[in-house]
Write a protein that holds these residues in place. Sequence first.
Motif, PDB file in Angstrom:
ATOM      1  N   THR A  78      -3.670  -3.960   8.084  1.00  0.00           N
ATOM      2  CA  THR A  78      -3.172  -3.055   9.120  1.00  0.00           C
ATOM      3  C   THR A  78      -3.428  -3.626  10.508  1.00  0.00           C
ATOM      4  O   THR A  78      -2.543  -3.625  11.372  1.00  0.00           O
ATOM      5  CB  THR A  78      -3.843  -1.669   9.002  1.00  0.00           C
ATOM      6  OG1 THR A  78      -3.499  -1.095   7.737  1.00  0.00           O
ATOM      7  CG2 THR A  78      -3.386  -0.733  10.115  1.00  0.00           C
TER       8      THR A  78
ATOM      9  N   GLN B 174      -0.628  -4.491  13.280  1.00  0.00           N
ATOM     10  CA  GLN B 174      -0.664  -3.772  14.557  1.00  0.00           C
ATOM     11  C   GLN B 174      -0.871  -4.733  15.725  1.00  0.00           C
ATOM     12  O   GLN B 174      -0.356  -4.508  16.820  1.00  0.00           O
ATOM     13  CB  GLN B 174      -1.769  -2.716  14.552  1.00  0.00           C
ATOM     14  CG  GLN B 174      -1.567  -1.604  13.529  1.00  0.00           C
ATOM     15  CD  GLN B 174      -0.246  -0.892  13.690  1.00  0.00           C
ATOM     16  OE1 GLN B 174       0.659  -1.035  12.865  1.00  0.00           O
ATOM     17  NE2 GLN B 174      -0.091  -0.147  14.745  1.00  0.00           N
TER      18      GLN B 174
ATOM     19  N   GLU C  72      -5.571   2.879   3.339  1.00  0.00           N
ATOM     20  CA  GLU C  72      -4.354   2.896   4.128  1.00  0.00           C
ATOM     21  C   GLU C  72      -4.309   4.139   4.998  1.00  0.00           C
ATOM     22  O   GLU C  72      -4.672   5.231   4.564  1.00  0.00           O
ATOM     23  CB  GLU C  72      -3.131   2.881   3.196  1.00  0.00           C
ATOM     24  CG  GLU C  72      -1.799   2.855   3.921  1.00  0.00           C
ATOM     25  CD  GLU C  72      -1.654   1.666   4.834  1.00  0.00           C
ATOM     26  OE1 GLU C  72      -2.016   1.790   6.017  1.00  0.00           O
ATOM     27  OE2 GLU C  72      -1.198   0.619   4.365  1.00  0.00           O
TER      28      GLU C  72
ATOM     29  N   LEU D  95      -0.452   5.423  11.890  1.00  0.00           N
ATOM     30  CA  LEU D  95       0.092   4.123  12.289  1.00  0.00           C
ATOM     31  C   LEU D  95       1.007   4.246  13.503  1.00  0.00           C
ATOM     32  O   LEU D  95       0.949   3.428  14.426  1.00  0.00           O
ATOM     33  CB  LEU D  95       0.867   3.496  11.132  1.00  0.00           C
ATOM     34  CG  LEU D  95       0.078   2.730  10.074  1.00  0.00           C
ATOM     35  CD1 LEU D  95       1.034   2.064   9.100  1.00  0.00           C
ATOM     36  CD2 LEU D  95      -0.834   1.689  10.697  1.00  0.00           C
TER      37      LEU D  95
ATOM     38  N   ALA E 265       3.454   4.784   5.156  1.00  0.00           N
ATOM     39  CA  ALA E 265       2.735   3.875   6.048  1.00  0.00           C
ATOM     40  C   ALA E 265       2.752   2.457   5.489  1.00  0.00           C
ATOM     41  O   ALA E 265       2.936   1.486   6.232  1.00  0.00           O
ATOM     42  CB  ALA E 265       1.299   4.356   6.240  1.00  0.00           C
ATOM     43  N   THR E 266       2.556   2.332   4.191  1.00  0.00           N
ATOM     44  CA  THR E 266       2.602   1.013   3.555  1.00  0.00           C
ATOM     45  C   THR E 266       3.980   0.378   3.728  1.00  0.00           C
ATOM     46  O   THR E 266       4.106  -0.810   4.060  1.00  0.00           O
ATOM     47  CB  THR E 266       2.262   1.127   2.055  1.00  0.00           C
ATOM     48  OG1 THR E 266       0.937   1.649   1.925  1.00  0.00           O
ATOM     49  CG2 THR E 266       2.335  -0.229   1.374  1.00  0.00           C
TER      50      THR E 266
ATOM     51  N   LYS F 269       4.427  -0.621   7.389  1.00  0.00           N
ATOM     52  CA  LYS F 269       3.648  -1.824   7.694  1.00  0.00           C
ATOM     53  C   LYS F 269       4.321  -3.071   7.114  1.00  0.00           C
ATOM     54  O   LYS F 269       4.384  -4.113   7.766  1.00  0.00           O
ATOM     55  CB  LYS F 269       2.239  -1.655   7.123  1.00  0.00           C
ATOM     56  CG  LYS F 269       1.224  -2.651   7.612  1.00  0.00           C
ATOM     57  CD  LYS F 269      -0.187  -2.225   7.242  1.00  0.00           C
ATOM     58  CE  LYS F 269      -0.449  -2.304   5.769  1.00  0.00           C
ATOM     59  NZ  LYS F 269      -1.862  -2.041   5.421  1.00  0.00           N
TER      60      LYS F 269
END
Length: 347
Positions: free
Chosen positions: A63, A67, A195, A201, A324-325, A328
């Motif tokens: 992550t 980011q 996660e 996120l 979110a996965t 990402k």
Amino acid sequence: MVSTLDDTKRLSIATKLADMKALQNLLINNEQQFIQDCTDDEIRDRLQDMLKDDQKNLGILDTVIVQYGVKGEPKKTSQKMIEQVQELMEGSELTLFEKVQEHELLKHKQTMAGLLIHKAAQVVGADVEAAIAPLNTVNFENRAHQEQLKGILEILGVRELTGLQPQQGLWARVQDAVAALTGVVGSVVTRTDDEMTIRELLLMDHTKADTLFMEILSANDPQKIQEYFGQLYKDIKVHGMAEEQVVYPAVRPYYEHTQEIYAQTDEVMEMLDEIKAVDPASSEFKAKVEQLRTAVRTHINQEEKDIFPKLRDNFSHEQQKQMATEFKTAKSRLQEQMAASLTEQDS
């Protein structure tokens, strides 16, 4: 014209993050091997807990890397060291005590790398600090693991040297050391998930964008302005495209103004490209950035006010983690495509 090339400082941090990810995989492999080789139930249980933490922390590192938004590769020397250690760990040349001793040194190396990145972020830019914030959890848990490993080493070492058990009270001392460390770290709270949810996120991205706008508008050095805008350009482009691929299609059945959000994203993309062609030393550059900030903030406000509740109310916690996965993964792929495109333009 504003370049979006990464400067040396940001690339150095990206390389160090890549080193940390490669080493994290080695730590996980080591712990899996120790659990197989160890016959002490209490030590096995502590290694199992450590393994769970490290598997979770691998997700957190992923992550942070996404980011951060600057791609790096592990140094060749780091890769060579990891291969050599892995060969030792898989062989029979070292005793279990010696292997765990090497592992504790690797934990120290990982702890220092995380702390170094944290300190470097403080001097490179506030946006870097915002991007790597989850790394604090990894740093804390690595330091706690070092205390646990000291206890394991004391037991294994005394047994290996004497064939006897060490004195009682060992684990109480270890727990006291971890508790003292928790007091030093203060507000750091370890995550139980590997996660974040999609809302977490997106909020990280929003915070980083706000920070980059502040850095651009408060800077007077054209080179620094170029550096900050280069990062902002990439971050917003990738964020917007990933949202269009993952978030907006998912939320469309629950939000009647989805098309408006798409239109806002397209407008921001056009503004970014327009500003990219302007000299950062010119008088109009910051005026255009201010207009962009207003457009981005309008978009963020609508997203957080309208879309976040839709995500919360219509998707389970597990579904938000899965989204979110996917988000990402989309960002990582887009970052790689953008890096390749910029390389082609410069060649």
